[in-house]
Motif scaffolding. Structure first.
Motif, PDB file in Angstrom:
ATOM      1  N   ASP A 118       0.835  -1.211   0.000  1.00 42.33           N
ATOM      2  CA  ASP A 118       0.000   0.000   0.000  1.00 42.33           C
ATOM      3  C   ASP A 118       0.874   1.267   0.000  1.00 42.33           C
ATOM      4  O   ASP A 118       0.457   2.307  -0.503  1.00 42.33           O
TER       5      ASP A 118
ATOM      6  N   GLU B 145       0.461   4.012  -2.793  1.00 46.35           N
ATOM      7  CA  GLU B 145       0.270   5.400  -2.359  1.00 46.35           C
ATOM      8  C   GLU B 145       1.173   6.350  -3.159  1.00 46.35           C
ATOM      9  O   GLU B 145       0.743   7.420  -3.605  1.00 46.35           O
TER      10      GLU B 145
ATOM     11  N   HIS C 205      -0.216   9.121  -5.681  1.00 47.29           N
ATOM     12  CA  HIS C 205       0.105  10.531  -5.430  1.00 47.29           C
ATOM     13  C   HIS C 205       0.679  11.180  -6.695  1.00 47.29           C
ATOM     14  O   HIS C 205       0.334  12.315  -7.053  1.00 47.29           O
TER      15      HIS C 205
ATOM     16  N   LYS D 126      -6.301  -0.442  -3.217  1.00 50.65           N
ATOM     17  CA  LYS D 126      -7.297   0.632  -3.120  1.00 50.65           C
ATOM     18  C   LYS D 126      -8.601   0.124  -3.724  1.00 50.65           C
ATOM     19  O   LYS D 126      -8.582  -0.737  -4.602  1.00 50.65           O
TER      20      LYS D 126
END
Lengths: 481, 453
Positions: A121, A125, A129, B91
């Protein structure tokens, strides 16, 4: 497992093979691909099996299986021998092997942080981003992508000559790209390289050092600017090749033509042959005096870096081109013997299931003396191109055409705008002979290519090319339609 | 090859073990043999067997994928666990519609025992015979002879459970002398249907030296493309613009031309894995039945693009059955069995219609220069000829072209009545990528460079 491998070798020796080697490989990969705020693909993959190569009556046979129980391994060994026996009925010359040392050793890619130990993760991330940053730059940015790939391979090699080698090869890397789209055009910019990014036989520290987030805004802005930029003009002019593109130029026009199996016609029907015929070795003016290219299979972090190749030959460093003169091929035990030499250790297979063959390792253009800023200042008119977009070369590796994502217009010693859809084309030795400057070690970087294709079935290999920006004169640019 | 019973049992076992909300499992296996020859001898004789399971675990709107190539219950449990762990760290994909539902699949016989069983000695004899046939012309034989079987099984927790197996063979013959090369290849389900004698004749024909070899200046010339070249061009069109992903990226030529009559009535292009000539499978890699999908109908761009379950949901339509294995990406779905309708011309008619121009056997190392504009660059190889008054008069040194595929198709003047099935074996052993195409006479083709041979 070693007992099973040994049994496989004993089996084919008992059946009359003159030489055999066996590789057990366990390959783990992790692939993350993000697009437009989503994780498009996230997979963790494990593949393991053995490959047995047998020389019988002067001909090769090879068999690979994913079944690693004792019976399956013996059956596969017998299968390889049957294939070699059948091949020996259709031969002109016996396969002879150059001498090889008997090696008992192990090697592990040096790294600080195992990429497989990083929480995924965190990686997602970072990529998401970057996606957000790129999305904020311009309304025409329609596609944002991010990649992270990690690879770990554990390999046992044994041969009937007594070598026993264990290696663990690890690499990782990634990159980002932004595509700007309008009704009649689409333009992409990538960092640090296109088609996934940059890769290195290093740990997660390599991915961190890429600092993708710092570059996200710039590539998105450039992609949007390219939509409005003028078309790269057709011209014969001065070409500055940035490192990322020059790496592919080295790959296609130097790396592939020096594969000796290819030179000898072994890849003729598919990938083709080579203009660098054996009579040219040691004499042929491949490039200008500024062109110094070497092969280095031990360069730290190179994607073609290992300790031993898939014939158990130690990694080596040697000249390919020295002051423009072509010096050496990439060889195997089977091909080196034709020059009455020993192999220079470039044989690899892309997995347990494929027969090893000559592959590039790290083929590097040595740095020159020029500072990059001075080189641009010294250029009256031309373009500086970087980041590959398209590539094509004929089957003897002479006529090439490359496209890049962007061209920077150089006028009277400074960058004066950008062009879209740049391409350049030429004939390999003419092109390298037109090289009149190579930038220095401060601009030199090792580039990793994880998807070099060769052989049937197609084998995908990871290779490295170190280089710095170089200048070429009188090059045809701007062929587009 | 683990066979239908074991494949389906393993899939059901793994589905039963999965704690995910939804699970999909794909198994792809093969047992294949490749004999490679160069300089008129066999230099690589190889065999490869493997079975890979792809597990897609769906936890709510999170998706994780793992693969493993060991067909044991323990290995599959590990892979299911790995996919679930991957999903947990994901996600959410907010618009994910879940896995596809079961739909009727009609299996067909694609398995030829003879192709699966032909042994290495027999294949060596065939290669030997082909080599002997090149001796009279003082040519060397290079190429590859593939025989093998494959199996694919798909299952999910919505009730899909399907299995299919098949065989394929492919043989290529590149004949070469010091200064010429020629080429031919053939693919089939049944190894005994390949006419090796004809194959060598075709290759030698295109390797023949003529009194002169000429070089042409770059420029626009009329061309007749043989089937190998046409197939290469169309498979690039598939990558460049026929998928839902290209359309979603707004990077497909379909978008500005939807519904437009761009080509002559003689141009029709569709994808149909169920056509026996296309060597397809009855279902895609999500277990969804295959069906025909038209892209160009009598010259008009239909606007259709290839979908999998997810891309179709996003576009508000139904899947077209073009899913790839799950590690390729959530929205990735390519048409890999393109078929172009035949015309009514004999091969010689095409040359006669062209009059003066270039006959091209095959392309080499194609690259997309601009996807949206469908601009392709590449080289010619293994038989490029200058034609005058419909007759070959000289060989031509190989040339580079840079050409929009759409513009080339606009300029098609005639199509051959015979078509050939081309299998892109080097890129797709496990999932055959094929094209069924005629020869084309194209009135204008853009050559942008020369090489030295």
């Amino acid at each position: 497992m070693k007992q099973h491998l040994s049994l496989a070798l004993d089996t084919v020796e008992d059946m009359g093979s003159s030489y055999a080697d066996v590789r057990w490989i366990s390959r783990k990969t992790q692939n993350i691909y993000t697009k437009n705020q989503k994780v498009e693909a996230f997979s963790e993959n494990l593949s393991q099996g053995i490959g047995i190569r047998v020389l019988y009556n002067g001909a090769w046979g090879f068999a690979g299986t994913n079944k690693t129980d004792e019976k399956s391994i013996i059956d596969t060994a017998k299968r390889a021998l049957r294939l070699a026996r059948a091949a020996s009925r259709v031969k002109v010359l016996d396969v002879m092997l150059s001498e090889a040392p008997t090696v008992r050793d192990s090697y592990k890619t040096p790294y600080k942080t195992d990429p497989f130990s990083i929480p995924t993760d965190d990686i997602i991330e970072t990529l998401i981003h970057c996606d957000e940053i790129m999305n904020e730059q311009d309304e025409f940015i329609k596609v944002r992508e991010g990649h992270f790939d990690a690879y770990s391979e554990k390999k046992d090699f044994m041969s009937t000559e007594g070598s026993e080698i264990y290696q663990e090869i690890l690499w990782c890397g990634g990159g980002i790209s932004a595509s700007a789209v309008c009704s009649e055009d689409s333009q992409t910019r990538s960092y640090p390289a296109s088609f996934g990014g940059e890769y290195s036989t290093r740990g997660f520290e390599f991915f961190e050092e890429l600092e993708l987030e710092k570059h996200a805004a710039k590539i998105a802005q450039e992609a949007a600017a390219l939509l409005k930029a003028p078309q790269c003009p057709q011209d014969k002019t001065t070409l500055l090749l940035g490192g990322s593109q020059l790496a592919l130029q080295i790959h296609e026009s130097c790396g592939h033509p020096i594969e000796l199996d290819r030179v000898l016609g072994m890849e003729a029907s598919f990938a083709g042959t080579s203009f660098l015929t054996p009579d040219k070795r040691g004499e042929f003016q491949y490039g200008s005096k500024h062109v110094n290219i070497h092969c280095d299979a031990a360069y730290p972090g190179g994607m073609g870096t290992f300790a031993y190749d898939d014939e158990g030959i130690p990694a080596q460093k040697y000249d390919v081109v020295r002051e423009g003169i072509f010096k050496n091929y990439l060889t195997s035990r089977e091909t080196a013997v034709l020059f009455e030499e020993d192999s220079n250790g470039t044989v690899r297979a892309d997995g347990w299931e494929r027969m090893p063959m000559i592959r590039m390792t790290n083929i590097n253009l040595e740095p020159g003396e020029w500072n990059i800023d001075e080189l641009i200042k010294d250029t009256q008119k031309g373009i500086l191109v970087d980041t590959n977009r398209s590539w094509s070369i004929d089957q003897q590796r002479l006529n090439f055409q490359f496209g890049t994502e962007i061209a920077y217009k150089v006028e009277e010693g400074s960058i004066e705008g950008i062009y879209k859809n740049p391409t350049y084309t030429g004939i390999t030795p003419e092109f390298w002979r037109s090289c009149d400057a190579v930038t220095d070690k401060n601009n030199w970087q090792m580039h990793g290519i994880p998807h070099c294709g060769k052989g049937e079935p197609m084998q995908t290999m990871f290779v490295g090319h170190g280089c710095s920006t170089a200048r070429f004169r009188n090059v045809q640019i701007g062929v587009f339609d | 090859m683990i066979g239908k019973e074991q494949a389906l049992n393993m899939i059901e076992y793994a589905l039963g073990k999965s704690p995910a909300d939804q699970t999909e499992i794909l198994m792809m296996g093969h047992d294949h043999f490749l004999t490679r020859y160069a300089n008129s001898q066999i230099h690589q004789n190889t065999a490869e067997e493997n079975s890979t399971f792809f597990i897609k675990a769906v936890l709510g709107k999170k998706i994780g994928i793992s693969t493993i190539n060991q067909a044991t219950p323990k290995a599959l449990e590990t892979a299911v666990e790995s996919a679930c762990k991957a999903a947990k760290n994901q996600k959410e994909v907010n618009d994910y519609p879940g896995l596809p539902q079961k739909a009727p699949i009609v299996d067909f016989n694609a398995f030829c025992p003879r192709t699966a069983e032909i042994n290495a000695e027999e294949k060596a004899l065939i290669v030997q015979d082909m080599i002997v046939r090149t001796h009279g012309d003082r040519m060397a034989l290079n190429g590859a002879f593939y025989t093998g079987s494959y199996e694919v099984a798909a299952g999910n927790t919505n009730g899909i459970l399907a299995y299919h197996k098949g065989t394929l063979t492919d043989i290529s013959a590149l004949t070469s002398s010091n200064n010429t090369t020629g080429y031919a290849s053939a693919s089939a389900r049944d190894v005994d249907t390949i006419d090796y004698t004809r194959l060598i004749e075709e290759s030698l024909e295109s390797a023949k030296a003529y009194d002169k070899t000429i070089t042409l200046e770059p420029g626009k010339y009329p061309v007749v493309l043989e089937e190998y070249a046409v197939a290469d061009m169309l498979i690039y069109l598939s990558y460049m613009g026929l998928s839902a992903e290209s359309v979603e990226n707004e990077n497909s030529f379909l978008i500005p031309h939807r519904g437009e009559k761009l080509f002559s009535e003689s141009i029709s292009l569709f994808d149909d894995a169920l056509n026996p000539l296309a060597f397809g499978t009855p279902f895609d890699y999500e277990g969804v039945p295959k069906s025909r999908l038209d892209f160009i109908k009598k010259g008009t761009i239909t606007g259709n693009c290839s979908h999998n379950h997810y891309s179709a949901f996003k576009a508000g339509t139904k899947t077209t059955g073009h899913a790839l294995p799950p590690d390729a990406g959530l929205s990735t779905a390519y048409p890999f069995h393109l078929i172009m309708e035949a015309g009514d011309a004999q091969n010689q008619d095409l040359l006669d219609a062209m009059g003066t121009g270039i006959l091209i056997k095959r392309f080499h190392y194609l690259t997309s220069v601009h996807d949206l504009k469908t601009i392709l660059s590449g080289m010619t190889r293994d038989g490029v000829f200058w034609v005058e008054k419909g007759k070959i008069t000289a060989r031509i040194s190989d040339m580079r072209f840079t050409q929009s595929i759409i513009e080339a198709l606009k300029n098609v003047e005639a199509l051959s009545s015979k078509r050939k099935s081309i299998w892109f074996r080097d890129f797709s052993v496990d999932f055959p990528i094929t094209a069924v195409v005629p020869r084309l006479f194209i009135k204008e083709f853009n050559f942008t460079g020369q090489t030295e041979f």
